[in-house]
Design an enzyme around this catalytic site. Structure first.
Site, PDB file in Angstrom:
ATOM      1  N   MET A  70      47.784-107.612   6.999  1.00 36.14           N
ATOM      2  CA  MET A  70      48.388-106.930   6.045  1.00 36.14           C
ATOM      3  C   MET A  70      49.827-106.817   6.031  1.00 36.14           C
ATOM      4  SD  MET A  70      45.701-105.298   4.735  1.00 36.14           S
ATOM      5  CE  MET A  70      45.856-103.910   3.922  1.00 36.14           C
ATOM      6  N   ASP A  89      58.021-111.058  14.005  1.00 34.14           N
ATOM      7  CA  ASP A  89      56.783-111.079  14.750  1.00 34.14           C
ATOM      8  C   ASP A  89      56.504-111.962  16.009  1.00 34.14           C
ATOM      9  OD1 ASP A  89      53.724-109.875  13.619  1.00 34.14           O
ATOM     10  OD2 ASP A  89      53.624-112.069  14.526  1.00 34.14           O
ATOM     11  N   LYS A 229      44.577 -91.260   6.517  1.00 33.92           N
ATOM     12  CA  LYS A 229      44.173 -92.436   6.976  1.00 33.92           C
ATOM     13  C   LYS A 229      43.007 -92.405   7.957  1.00 33.92           C
ATOM     14  CE  LYS A 229      43.714 -97.100   6.992  1.00 33.92           C
ATOM     15  NZ  LYS A 229      44.826 -97.859   7.366  1.00 33.92           N
ATOM     16  N   ASN A 233      39.378 -93.936   7.010  1.00 31.12           N
ATOM     17  CA  ASN A 233      38.739 -95.028   7.752  1.00 31.12           C
ATOM     18  C   ASN A 233      37.418 -94.557   8.511  1.00 31.12           C
ATOM     19  OD1 ASN A 233      40.890 -96.558   6.838  1.00 31.12           O
ATOM     20  ND2 ASN A 233      41.174 -97.601   8.725  1.00 31.12           N
ATOM     21  N   TYR A 234      37.480 -93.161   8.784  1.00 29.79           N
ATOM     22  CA  TYR A 234      36.148 -92.609   9.107  1.00 29.79           C
ATOM     23  C   TYR A 234      35.093 -93.062   8.189  1.00 29.79           C
ATOM     24  CZ  TYR A 234      32.630 -89.170  11.095  1.00 29.79           C
ATOM     25  OH  TYR A 234      31.317 -88.977  11.372  1.00 29.79           O
ATOM     26  N   LYS A 298      38.316 -99.107  16.749  1.00 27.09           N
ATOM     27  CA  LYS A 298      39.691 -98.547  17.107  1.00 27.09           C
ATOM     28  C   LYS A 298      40.025 -97.242  16.122  1.00 27.09           C
ATOM     29  CE  LYS A 298      43.498 -99.362  15.774  1.00 27.09           C
ATOM     30  NZ  LYS A 298      44.478 -98.837  14.483  1.00 27.09           N
TER      31      LYS A 298
END
Length: 357
Positions: A70, A89, A229, A233-234, A298
Protein backbone atom coordinates in the site's frame (compact mmCIF):
# COMPACT_ATOMS: atom_id res chain seq x y z
CA UNK A 1 -2.97 -3.30 4.91
CA UNK A 2 0.67 -2.80 4.48
CA UNK A 3 3.60 -5.05 3.81
CA UNK A 4 7.13 -3.94 2.94
CA UNK A 5 7.73 -6.36 0.08
CA UNK A 6 5.31 -5.72 -2.75
CA UNK A 7 5.17 -3.66 -5.92
CA UNK A 8 2.83 -1.14 -7.54
CA UNK A 9 1.76 -0.13 -11.00
CA UNK A 10 1.30 3.44 -12.27
CA UNK A 11 -2.03 5.17 -11.71
CA UNK A 12 -3.81 7.81 -13.72
CA UNK A 13 -3.92 11.34 -12.37
CA UNK A 14 -6.59 12.47 -14.82
CA UNK A 15 -9.56 10.46 -13.53
CA UNK A 16 -12.67 12.27 -12.35
CA UNK A 17 -12.61 13.11 -8.65
CA UNK A 18 -15.34 11.61 -6.49
CA UNK A 19 -17.16 13.27 -3.59
CA UNK A 20 -15.57 12.94 -0.19
CA UNK A 21 -17.27 12.51 3.14
CA UNK A 22 -16.10 14.21 6.32
CA UNK A 23 -17.81 13.28 9.55
CA UNK A 24 -16.89 13.52 13.21
CA UNK A 25 -17.83 11.02 15.90
CA UNK A 26 -15.89 10.88 19.12
CA UNK A 27 -15.17 7.38 20.47
CA UNK A 28 -16.16 6.88 24.08
CA UNK A 29 -12.64 6.23 25.30
CA UNK A 30 -10.89 8.90 23.23
CA UNK A 31 -11.52 11.55 25.85
CA UNK A 32 -11.11 14.46 23.40
CA UNK A 33 -13.46 16.85 21.65
CA UNK A 34 -13.58 17.75 17.98
CA UNK A 35 -15.95 19.87 15.95
CA UNK A 36 -17.79 18.38 12.98
CA UNK A 37 -16.56 19.40 9.60
CA UNK A 38 -18.49 19.51 6.38
CA UNK A 39 -16.58 20.24 3.21
CA UNK A 40 -18.53 20.34 -0.06
CA UNK A 41 -17.60 17.79 -2.69
CA UNK A 42 -16.76 20.60 -5.12
CA UNK A 43 -14.02 21.88 -2.81
CA UNK A 44 -12.35 18.47 -2.53
CA UNK A 45 -12.65 17.97 -6.29
CA UNK A 46 -10.96 21.32 -6.83
CA UNK A 47 -8.16 20.30 -4.49
CA UNK A 48 -7.65 17.10 -6.44
CA UNK A 49 -7.58 18.93 -9.77
CA UNK A 50 -5.03 21.36 -8.39
CA UNK A 51 -2.82 18.54 -7.20
CA UNK A 52 -3.05 16.59 -10.44
CA UNK A 53 -2.58 19.50 -12.83
CA UNK A 54 -0.47 22.02 -10.93
CA UNK A 55 3.12 22.47 -11.98
CA UNK A 56 4.31 23.91 -8.67
CA UNK A 57 5.65 21.77 -5.86
CA UNK A 58 3.42 21.61 -2.80
CA UNK A 59 4.73 23.49 0.23
CA UNK A 60 5.11 20.43 2.49
CA UNK A 61 8.15 18.18 2.38
CA UNK A 62 6.97 14.65 3.12
CA UNK A 63 9.07 11.81 4.52
CA UNK A 64 7.25 8.62 3.54
CA UNK A 65 8.39 5.62 5.60
CA UNK A 66 7.16 2.15 4.59
CA UNK A 67 6.92 1.39 0.87
CA UNK A 68 5.07 -1.90 0.90
CA UNK A 69 2.03 -3.05 -1.03
CA UNK A 70 0.00 0.00 0.00
CA UNK A 71 2.77 2.44 0.88
CA UNK A 72 4.60 2.43 -2.45
CA UNK A 73 1.58 3.24 -4.65
CA UNK A 74 0.38 5.92 -2.23
CA UNK A 75 3.82 7.56 -2.03
CA UNK A 76 4.00 7.32 -5.82
CA UNK A 77 0.73 9.21 -6.15
CA UNK A 78 2.07 11.98 -3.92
CA UNK A 79 5.09 12.34 -6.20
CA UNK A 80 2.85 12.40 -9.27
CA UNK A 81 0.74 15.14 -7.67
CA UNK A 82 3.85 17.31 -7.27
CA UNK A 83 4.48 16.80 -3.57
CA UNK A 84 8.12 16.80 -2.49
CA UNK A 85 8.70 13.27 -1.13
CA UNK A 86 11.65 11.71 0.68
CA UNK A 87 11.28 7.92 0.76
CA UNK A 88 12.66 5.27 3.06
CA UNK A 89 12.16 1.51 3.21
CA UNK A 90 14.33 -1.43 4.21
CA UNK A 91 13.69 -2.90 0.76
CA UNK A 92 16.02 -1.01 -1.58
CA UNK A 93 14.12 -2.22 -4.63
CA UNK A 94 10.93 -0.50 -3.43
CA UNK A 95 12.83 2.69 -2.69
CA UNK A 96 14.41 2.65 -6.14
CA UNK A 97 10.96 2.52 -7.76
CA UNK A 98 9.86 5.61 -5.87
CA UNK A 99 13.09 7.46 -6.65
CA UNK A 100 12.59 6.70 -10.34
CA UNK A 101 9.38 8.75 -10.18
CA UNK A 102 11.18 11.76 -8.71
CA UNK A 103 11.36 11.19 -4.95
CA UNK A 104 14.54 11.64 -2.94
CA UNK A 105 16.00 8.57 -1.18
CA UNK A 106 16.98 8.35 2.47
CA UNK A 107 19.30 5.79 4.01
CA UNK A 108 17.53 5.63 7.38
CA UNK A 109 14.71 7.18 9.39
CA UNK A 110 16.92 9.98 10.74
CA UNK A 111 17.92 11.07 7.25
CA UNK A 112 14.34 10.79 6.00
CA UNK A 113 12.88 13.18 8.59
CA UNK A 114 15.76 15.67 8.77
CA UNK A 115 14.23 18.10 6.25
CA UNK A 116 10.62 16.96 6.51
CA UNK A 117 7.63 19.02 7.59
CA UNK A 118 5.33 15.96 7.38
CA UNK A 119 6.09 12.30 8.09
CA UNK A 120 3.78 9.57 6.76
CA UNK A 121 4.25 6.05 8.10
CA UNK A 122 2.74 2.92 6.59
CA UNK A 123 4.04 -0.04 8.58
CA UNK A 124 2.95 -3.66 9.14
CA UNK A 125 2.14 -3.82 12.86
CA UNK A 126 2.29 -2.06 16.26
CA UNK A 127 5.91 -3.02 17.11
CA UNK A 128 7.22 -1.43 13.91
CA UNK A 129 5.15 1.72 14.45
CA UNK A 130 6.46 2.15 18.01
CA UNK A 131 10.05 1.51 16.96
CA UNK A 132 10.01 3.78 13.91
CA UNK A 133 8.22 6.71 15.57
CA UNK A 134 9.21 6.44 19.24
CA UNK A 135 12.61 4.71 19.05
CA UNK A 136 15.90 6.34 19.96
CA UNK A 137 16.70 6.92 16.28
CA UNK A 138 13.06 7.26 15.32
CA UNK A 139 10.88 9.95 13.83
CA UNK A 140 10.35 12.01 16.98
CA UNK A 141 14.07 12.06 17.75
CA UNK A 142 14.77 14.06 14.60
CA UNK A 143 11.54 15.86 13.71
CA UNK A 144 11.19 19.56 14.54
CA UNK A 145 8.26 21.05 16.49
CA UNK A 146 5.49 22.26 14.22
CA UNK A 147 5.73 19.21 11.99
CA UNK A 148 2.94 16.69 11.35
CA UNK A 149 2.98 12.89 11.69
CA UNK A 150 0.37 10.88 9.76
CA UNK A 151 0.30 7.19 10.65
CA UNK A 152 -1.61 5.08 8.13
CA UNK A 153 -0.74 1.71 9.70
CA UNK A 154 -3.32 -0.68 11.14
CA UNK A 155 -2.53 -0.92 14.86
CA UNK A 156 -4.23 -1.21 18.23
CA UNK A 157 -5.78 1.87 19.89
CA UNK A 158 -3.19 1.86 22.67
CA UNK A 159 -0.34 2.22 20.16
CA UNK A 160 -2.09 5.10 18.40
CA UNK A 161 -2.88 6.86 21.67
CA UNK A 162 0.71 6.46 22.90
CA UNK A 163 2.18 7.81 19.65
CA UNK A 164 -0.32 10.68 19.54
CA UNK A 165 0.52 11.73 23.10
CA UNK A 166 4.28 11.56 22.40
CA UNK A 167 3.87 13.72 19.30
CA UNK A 168 1.75 16.33 21.02
CA UNK A 169 4.20 16.51 23.93
CA UNK A 170 6.91 17.52 21.45
CA UNK A 171 4.74 20.11 19.72
CA UNK A 172 4.14 17.86 16.71
CA UNK A 173 0.64 17.36 15.32
CA UNK A 174 -0.61 13.78 14.89
CA UNK A 175 -3.20 12.25 12.56
CA UNK A 176 -4.15 8.58 12.35
CA UNK A 177 -5.40 7.77 8.85
CA UNK A 178 -5.54 4.01 8.25
CA UNK A 179 -6.48 2.92 4.77
CA UNK A 180 -9.49 1.12 3.38
CA UNK A 181 -9.92 -0.73 0.08
CA UNK A 182 -7.43 -2.89 -1.80
CA UNK A 183 -3.95 -2.56 -3.25
CA UNK A 184 -5.50 -2.13 -6.70
CA UNK A 185 -7.33 0.96 -5.41
CA UNK A 186 -4.12 2.38 -3.94
CA UNK A 187 -2.40 1.89 -7.28
CA UNK A 188 -5.14 3.93 -9.00
CA UNK A 189 -5.18 6.61 -6.31
CA UNK A 190 -8.61 5.50 -5.11
CA UNK A 191 -7.94 4.66 -1.47
CA UNK A 192 -10.33 5.42 1.37
CA UNK A 193 -9.02 6.94 4.60
CA UNK A 194 -10.47 6.68 8.11
CA UNK A 195 -9.13 9.73 9.90
CA UNK A 196 -8.68 10.69 13.52
CA UNK A 197 -7.48 14.27 13.92
CA UNK A 198 -7.91 17.69 15.47
CA UNK A 199 -9.42 20.39 13.29
CA UNK A 200 -5.99 21.80 12.53
CA UNK A 201 -4.41 18.41 11.89
CA UNK A 202 -7.22 17.37 9.57
CA UNK A 203 -7.04 20.58 7.55
CA UNK A 204 -3.32 20.13 7.06
CA UNK A 205 -3.48 16.42 6.22
CA UNK A 206 -6.49 16.53 3.90
CA UNK A 207 -4.71 17.72 0.71
CA UNK A 208 -2.24 14.84 1.00
CA UNK A 209 -5.00 12.31 1.63
CA UNK A 210 -6.91 13.68 -1.37
CA UNK A 211 -3.81 13.15 -3.51
CA UNK A 212 -3.75 9.47 -2.55
CA UNK A 213 -7.45 8.61 -2.48
CA UNK A 214 -10.99 9.49 -3.41
CA UNK A 215 -12.75 9.17 -0.04
CA UNK A 216 -11.79 10.74 3.29
CA UNK A 217 -13.93 10.03 6.36
CA UNK A 218 -13.15 12.05 9.45
CA UNK A 219 -14.18 9.70 12.24
CA UNK A 220 -13.37 11.93 15.22
CA UNK A 221 -10.32 13.17 17.16
CA UNK A 222 -6.91 11.51 17.29
CA UNK A 223 -7.39 7.76 17.68
CA UNK A 224 -10.81 7.55 16.04
CA UNK A 225 -9.41 6.46 12.68
CA UNK A 226 -7.60 3.51 14.22
CA UNK A 227 -10.72 2.45 16.09
CA UNK A 228 -12.81 2.62 12.93
CA UNK A 229 -10.19 0.59 11.01
CA UNK A 230 -10.37 -2.20 13.59
CA UNK A 231 -14.15 -2.41 13.15
CA UNK A 232 -13.88 -2.24 9.36
CA UNK A 233 -11.24 -4.96 9.10
CA UNK A 234 -13.15 -7.17 11.52
CA UNK A 235 -15.99 -7.16 9.00
CA UNK A 236 -13.66 -7.58 6.01
CA UNK A 237 -11.67 -10.51 7.39
CA UNK A 238 -14.70 -12.40 8.67
CA UNK A 239 -16.37 -11.71 5.32
CA UNK A 240 -13.44 -13.31 3.53
CA UNK A 241 -13.63 -16.47 5.64
CA UNK A 242 -17.42 -16.64 5.25
CA UNK A 243 -17.12 -16.18 1.48
CA UNK A 244 -14.52 -18.94 1.25
CA UNK A 245 -16.79 -21.35 3.12
CA UNK A 246 -19.85 -20.43 1.03
CA UNK A 247 -18.00 -20.96 -2.27
CA UNK A 248 -16.60 -24.25 -0.99
CA UNK A 249 -20.11 -25.42 -0.07
CA UNK A 250 -21.54 -24.37 -3.42
CA UNK A 251 -18.71 -26.07 -5.30
CA UNK A 252 -19.25 -29.29 -3.36
CA UNK A 253 -22.95 -29.07 -4.26
CA UNK A 254 -22.09 -28.80 -7.95
CA UNK A 255 -22.78 -25.10 -8.51
CA UNK A 256 -20.58 -23.12 -10.93
CA UNK A 257 -18.81 -20.26 -9.17
CA UNK A 258 -19.97 -17.69 -11.74
CA UNK A 259 -23.58 -18.65 -11.01
CA UNK A 260 -22.97 -18.27 -7.26
CA UNK A 261 -21.42 -14.86 -7.83
CA UNK A 262 -24.26 -13.61 -10.04
CA UNK A 263 -27.07 -14.82 -7.78
CA UNK A 264 -25.55 -13.68 -4.47
CA UNK A 265 -24.70 -10.34 -6.08
CA UNK A 266 -28.40 -9.64 -6.51
CA UNK A 267 -29.48 -10.54 -2.95
CA UNK A 268 -28.70 -9.32 0.55
CA UNK A 269 -26.00 -12.00 0.65
CA UNK A 270 -23.82 -9.86 -1.59
CA UNK A 271 -20.50 -8.65 -0.22
CA UNK A 272 -17.35 -6.98 -1.45
CA UNK A 273 -15.22 -10.05 -0.81
CA UNK A 274 -17.07 -12.23 -3.34
CA UNK A 275 -17.92 -9.51 -5.85
CA UNK A 276 -14.60 -7.61 -5.84
CA UNK A 277 -11.73 -9.17 -3.90
CA UNK A 278 -12.24 -12.89 -4.64
CA UNK A 279 -13.47 -12.11 -8.17
CA UNK A 280 -10.27 -10.27 -9.07
CA UNK A 281 -7.80 -12.39 -7.09
CA UNK A 282 -8.21 -16.04 -6.11
CA UNK A 283 -11.06 -16.80 -8.54
CA UNK A 284 -8.75 -15.65 -11.34
CA UNK A 285 -5.94 -17.86 -10.05
CA UNK A 286 -4.02 -14.95 -8.49
CA UNK A 287 -3.08 -15.43 -4.84
CA UNK A 288 -0.06 -13.12 -4.80
CA UNK A 289 -0.44 -10.58 -2.01
CA UNK A 290 -2.31 -8.13 -1.81
CA UNK A 291 -3.15 -8.32 1.80
CA UNK A 292 -1.70 -11.47 3.29
CA UNK A 293 -3.49 -14.06 5.39
CA UNK A 294 -0.86 -13.36 8.04
CA UNK A 295 -1.80 -9.67 8.20
CA UNK A 296 -5.51 -10.50 8.06
CA UNK A 297 -5.05 -12.68 11.13
CA UNK A 298 -3.15 -9.85 12.84
CA UNK A 299 -6.00 -7.41 12.18
CA UNK A 300 -8.62 -9.89 13.35
CA UNK A 301 -6.70 -10.37 16.59
CA UNK A 302 -6.56 -6.60 17.09
CA UNK A 303 -10.37 -6.58 16.97
CA UNK A 304 -10.71 -9.56 19.32
CA UNK A 305 -8.27 -8.00 21.78
CA UNK A 306 -10.17 -4.71 21.71
CA UNK A 307 -13.41 -6.61 22.31
CA UNK A 308 -11.92 -8.49 25.26
CA UNK A 309 -10.77 -5.20 26.78
CA UNK A 310 -14.36 -3.97 26.52
CA UNK A 311 -15.68 -7.24 28.00
CA UNK A 312 -17.42 -8.15 24.72
CA UNK A 313 -17.81 -11.62 23.27
CA UNK A 314 -17.40 -11.98 19.50
CA UNK A 315 -18.08 -15.68 18.86
CA UNK A 316 -18.05 -15.45 15.06
CA UNK A 317 -14.74 -13.63 15.22
CA UNK A 318 -13.27 -16.30 17.46
CA UNK A 319 -14.29 -19.01 15.01
CA UNK A 320 -12.77 -17.07 12.09
CA UNK A 321 -9.57 -16.56 14.07
CA UNK A 322 -9.23 -20.32 14.43
CA UNK A 323 -9.53 -20.81 10.68
CA UNK A 324 -7.07 -18.03 9.84
CA UNK A 325 -4.70 -19.21 12.55
CA UNK A 326 -4.55 -22.63 10.93
CA UNK A 327 -4.14 -21.16 7.44
CA UNK A 328 -1.21 -18.97 8.48
CA UNK A 329 0.61 -21.93 9.99
CA UNK A 330 2.04 -23.04 6.65
CA UNK A 331 2.53 -22.03 3.05
CA UNK A 332 -0.61 -19.90 2.91
CA UNK A 333 0.62 -17.30 5.43
CA UNK A 334 2.04 -14.96 2.78
CA UNK A 335 -0.66 -15.48 0.18
CA UNK A 336 -3.46 -13.02 -0.45
CA UNK A 337 -6.26 -13.40 2.08
CA UNK A 338 -8.64 -14.37 -0.73
CA UNK A 339 -6.57 -17.59 -0.81
CA UNK A 340 -8.57 -18.65 2.24
CA UNK A 341 -10.74 -20.26 -0.45
CA UNK A 342 -7.87 -22.40 -1.75
CA UNK A 343 -6.92 -23.35 1.79
CA UNK A 344 -10.48 -24.45 2.57
CA UNK A 345 -10.61 -26.43 -0.68
CA UNK A 346 -7.29 -28.12 0.09
CA UNK A 347 -8.59 -29.31 3.45
CA UNK A 348 -11.83 -30.56 1.89
CA UNK A 349 -10.11 -32.26 -1.06
CA UNK A 350 -11.96 -30.06 -3.56
CA UNK A 351 -10.42 -28.55 -6.68
CA UNK A 352 -10.47 -24.77 -6.14
CA UNK A 353 -13.02 -23.17 -8.48
CA UNK A 354 -12.13 -20.39 -10.89
CA UNK A 355 -14.23 -17.89 -12.78
CA UNK A 356 -14.32 -18.45 -16.56
CA UNK A 357 -12.30 -16.02 -18.66
Amino acid sequence: MADANRAARPSSSSRKARPRTSTTASPADAGRNSQPTSRPASQSAAQRRRHSKGSEKMSETIAFIGLGAMGLPMASNLVRKNFSVIGFDLDQGKLDKLVALGARPAGDVTAAVRDATVVITMLPAPPQVREVILGGDGVLAGLRPGALVIDMSTVDPQTTDTVAAACLEKGIAFVDAPVGRLVSHAERGESLFMVGASDEGFARAEPMLNAMGTTVHRCGPEGAGTRMKIVNNYLAVIGAQLTAEAILLGTKLGLPVDVMKAVSGGTTATNGQFQINFATKVLKGDTAPGFTIDLAHKDLMLALTAAAQQRLGLPVGLAAAGALGAARGGAYAQRDFSALLDYACDIAGVTPPRLPD
